[in-house]
Structure formats: C-alpha cells, structure tokens
Motif scaffolding. Structure first.
Motif, mmCIF file in Angstrom:
data_model
loop_
_atom_site.group_PDB
_atom_site.id
_atom_site.type_symbol
_atom_site.label_atom_id
_atom_site.label_comp_id
_atom_site.label_asym_id
_atom_site.label_seq_id
_atom_site.Cartn_x
_atom_site.Cartn_y
_atom_site.Cartn_z
ATOM 1 N N VAL A 165 0.842 -1.204 0.000
ATOM 2 C CA VAL A 165 0.000 0.000 0.000
ATOM 3 C C VAL A 165 0.870 1.243 0.000
ATOM 4 N N THR A 166 1.894 1.267 0.834
ATOM 5 C CA THR A 166 2.735 2.466 0.896
ATOM 6 C C THR A 166 3.459 2.705 -0.428
ATOM 7 N N ALA B 52 0.685 3.502 -3.242
ATOM 8 C CA ALA B 52 0.103 4.830 -3.004
ATOM 9 C C ALA B 52 1.100 5.925 -3.349
ATOM 10 N N HIS C 118 -4.076 1.697 -8.083
ATOM 11 C CA HIS C 118 -5.269 1.958 -7.269
ATOM 12 C C HIS C 118 -5.856 0.640 -6.751
ATOM 13 N N CYS D 284 -3.791 -0.672 -3.882
ATOM 14 C CA CYS D 284 -4.077 0.080 -2.654
ATOM 15 C C CYS D 284 -5.377 -0.394 -2.005
ATOM 16 N N ALA E 100 -5.205 -2.601 1.396
ATOM 17 C CA ALA E 100 -5.771 -1.878 2.541
ATOM 18 C C ALA E 100 -6.733 -2.784 3.291
ATOM 19 N N LEU F 120 -5.872 6.804 5.021
ATOM 20 C CA LEU F 120 -5.984 5.942 3.841
ATOM 21 C C LEU F 120 -7.435 5.842 3.364
ATOM 22 N N LEU G 91 -7.653 6.808 -0.647
ATOM 23 C CA LEU G 91 -8.411 5.965 -1.578
ATOM 24 C C LEU G 91 -9.519 6.721 -2.327
ATOM 25 N N GLN H 162 -7.848 8.863 -4.963
ATOM 26 C CA GLN H 162 -7.366 8.027 -6.064
ATOM 27 C C GLN H 162 -8.520 7.682 -6.998
ATOM 28 N N THR I 266 -0.716 11.021 0.903
ATOM 29 C CA THR I 266 0.023 9.761 0.850
ATOM 30 C C THR I 266 1.294 9.864 1.690
#
Length: 164
Positions: free
Chosen positions: A20-21, A24, A51, A54, A58, A97, A102, A105, A140
């Motif tokens: 995710v990190t 993102a 996307h 993520c 998540a 997040l 999200l 995004q 982010t």
C-alpha cells in the motif's frame, strides 16, 4: 504462542502495508503521466493497477492490528504508552488511507478515464487534476510518515527490556 503471533503480525505488516505504501506513493506521478497523455493505455493501466493494489491491500491490512493486539495482549503490554501511541497512529493512518487517499485516487482515476474518453481534458480540468494529484501526494506522504513512525515505535519500544 507470543513468538508465533509476533511473527504473523510482522509478516502481515510487511506483506499488507508495504504494498500500500509503495503503490500509493507511485500513484500520483503515474496519474500525472496518464493525465498528460490521455491516450496512453499503459499509463492508464498502471494507474488503475496501483489503485487496485491500494484498495485490496488496505483490506488485507486489517489483519495487522488484529495480530498486533493479540501479540500485545500475550506480552502484557496493552497499557504501555508506546503501544497506545502506536495504536492511535495506526488508527490515524487507517483514517487517512480510507478517507483521504483511496477516495481521491478513485476520483482521479475517474478524471483520467473521462479525459481518455473525450480525447483529452481542457486546460482547467487538467490544472484541477494536477492540483488533486499534488494534494493526494501530500496525504500519501502523511500516511507513509504515520506508518514509519509506528514502525520505529515498534522497533524501539521505549521502556523495553530487550536491551536492543
């Protein structure tokens, strides 16, 4: 049992939070490229994939605090300040997040896809989306900084008796 729970917690953090990190962080520049070149199918596909990574990771990341609580409970450290701060920062990272990264995004993806459908966005729409990607990059960065802080707290564990 504590060692098993700790191992699962750490592995889950690496496997779930790491992607995710990274994804993102890669999303804003990739989105800017896709916006600048609306007919670039590769840029659009990459942005869409980032996307999706993520969103999926998540969701998978929920196991990290679950095993973290189990580990802390077995270790008898649920009341320790460093852990309470880590829990608060983890909750804040989850909110950033879910509420800031999200959805932005998704909105940017929609804008990129709309620009591709119409053959390119107008100047004003491009500027708004460029601003949106800059804001997203900031959120982010906050998300990543929160996780880095939690990681440091988990390693240092102020008051730890490990001697590390």
């Amino acid at each position: 049992m504590t060692k098993f729970l700790l191992a699962v917690h750490v592995i889950a953090a690496i496997v779930a939070i790491g992607p995710v990190t990274v994804a993102a962080s890669m999303f804003p520049p990739t989105a800017r490229k896709a916006l600048a070149e609306p007919r670039d199918a590769q840029a659009l596909a990459t942005t869409r994939l980032l996307h999706q990574i993520c969103r999926v990771y998540a969701t998978v990341g929920v196991v990290v605090p679950v095993f973290g609580f189990a580990t802390a409970s077995n270790m008898g450290v649920l009341g320790d300040t460093w852990l309470i701060v880590s829990i608060a920062l983890t909750a804040l990272a989850a909110v950033v997040l879910a509420a800031l990264v999200l959805p932005r995004q998704a909105a940017i993806m929609e804008g990129i896809e709309d620009a591709g459908d119409t053959g390119g966005a107008g100047g004003t729409e491009v500027a708004v989306t460029a601003r949106a990607t800059a804001r997203l990059a900031m959120f982010t960065g906050v998300f990543n900084l929160l996780w880095a802080t939690v990681t440091v707290l988990m390693i240092i564990r102020p008051g730890s008796t490990t001697g590390a």
